[in-house]
Design a protein around this motif. Structure first.
Motif, PDB file in Angstrom:
ATOM      1  N   ARG A 264      31.942  78.027  29.473  1.00  8.72           N
ATOM      2  CA  ARG A 264      33.251  78.548  29.083  1.00  8.72           C
ATOM      3  C   ARG A 264      33.919  79.185  30.293  1.00  8.72           C
ATOM      4  O   ARG A 264      33.245  79.716  31.173  1.00  8.72           O
TER       5      ARG A 264
ATOM      6  N   CYS B 126      35.968  82.345  30.854  1.00 13.22           N
ATOM      7  CA  CYS B 126      36.123  83.564  30.050  1.00 13.22           C
ATOM      8  C   CYS B 126      36.882  84.649  30.797  1.00 13.22           C
ATOM      9  O   CYS B 126      36.898  84.687  32.039  1.00 13.22           O
TER      10      CYS B 126
ATOM     11  N   TYR C  12      31.651  80.916  32.859  1.00 13.45           N
ATOM     12  CA  TYR C  12      30.557  81.696  32.279  1.00 13.45           C
ATOM     13  C   TYR C  12      29.593  80.715  31.622  1.00 13.45           C
ATOM     14  O   TYR C  12      29.919  80.084  30.617  1.00 13.45           O
TER      15      TYR C  12
ATOM     16  N   PRO D 165      31.484  88.981  28.514  1.00 14.71           N
ATOM     17  CA  PRO D 165      32.644  88.186  28.098  1.00 14.71           C
ATOM     18  C   PRO D 165      33.482  88.952  27.080  1.00 14.71           C
ATOM     19  O   PRO D 165      32.958  89.458  26.085  1.00 14.71           O
TER      20      PRO D 165
ATOM     21  N   THR E  22      37.174  84.186  25.245  1.00 12.71           N
ATOM     22  CA  THR E  22      37.035  82.816  25.741  1.00 12.71           C
ATOM     23  C   THR E  22      38.422  82.241  25.998  1.00 12.71           C
ATOM     24  O   THR E  22      39.288  82.257  25.123  1.00 12.71           O
TER      25      THR E  22
ATOM     26  N   GLU F  92      37.032  76.063  26.870  1.00 13.11           N
ATOM     27  CA  GLU F  92      35.729  75.415  26.811  1.00 13.11           C
ATOM     28  C   GLU F  92      35.750  74.243  27.792  1.00 13.11           C
ATOM     29  O   GLU F  92      36.723  73.479  27.826  1.00 13.11           O
TER      30      GLU F  92
END
Length: 226
Positions: A113, A115, A177, A190, A193, A196
């Protein structure tokens, strides 16, 4: 005589475009020139057998198409300018580039991710005054902050963004991350988010109308699982 210095990135693709685009008549696949995605790309295309020439070459014959190694952040621009027909790279690099590309397949390589990260005390980042954000993803970060904190101060870094948060030069960072070990070692968690990402296959949106047999190469790369 003066020396003219051009920037890396989009300018490389621009120079290639002016030179006539891709030098290969067949389908050309671009993959990263280093890291885990480079290794996964060579395995995927069958170009992983180690020979002295192949280890140093940036151009590989994959038997039916050509594999080119380039920097991950250059690959979307090389795709847009027709230097390559397909690219295997992280979704984060494509989104960051701003290039219009069609995602054809998610291989799941290096899934992680992007983040918003910071110390636990920065959980109030939405309300915190004078929010300072460090990132290696200025495009992604700017889009995210325009929605959530348009008044924040964003600055781009080229090294480990975690250091800037740890030294107090930034309140939060926007960074990749995966395992979380580097973030935890620097006191970061984190907080949100942003994106992705993983290693995916991309083509130009017009690929179905192009003369090259891209669909044949696509079928070879992903098999009958489409």
């Amino acid at each position: 005589m003066s020396v003219v210095i051009t920037e890396v990135g989009p300018s490389i693709a621009e120079l290639a475009r002016k030179a006539g685009g891709a030098p290969e008549p067949g389908v050309v696949l671009g993959i990263p020139n280093t890291g885990r995605l480079y290794e996964e790309g060579l395995l995927l295309t069958g170009c992983h057998e180690s020979t002295p020439a192949r280890e140093r070459s940036l151009l590989h014959d994959a038997g039916g198409f050509v594999v080119v190694n380039a920097r991950s952040n250059d690959l979307p621009h090389l795709l847009a300018h027709g230097v390559v027909d397909l690219v295997l790279t992280g979704r984060d690099y494509v989104v960051e580039s701003g290039v219009r590309a069609e995602e054809l397949w998610d291989f799941g390589f290096q899934r992680c991710r992007v983040c918003l990260l910071g110390p636990a005390s920065a959980a109030d980042w939405r309300e915190r005054p004078n929010l300072r954000v460090a990132t290696q993803y200025p495009g992604i970060a700017a889009d995210f902050l325009k929605q959530h904190r348009p008044d924040s101060e964003l600055f781009t870094v080229t090294g480990a963004a975690e250091l800037y948060a740890r030294l107090g030069l930034a309140d939060v960072i926007i960074d990749a991350y995966m395992t979380g070990r580097t973030a935890a070692a620097n006191g970061l968690v984190p907080l949100e988010t942003v994106l992705e990402t993983s290693g995916r296959l991309f083509a130009r949106p017009s690929w179905r109308n192009e003369s090259k047999d891209i669909d044949r190469v696509l079928a070879r790369l992903v098999g009958d699982t489409r």
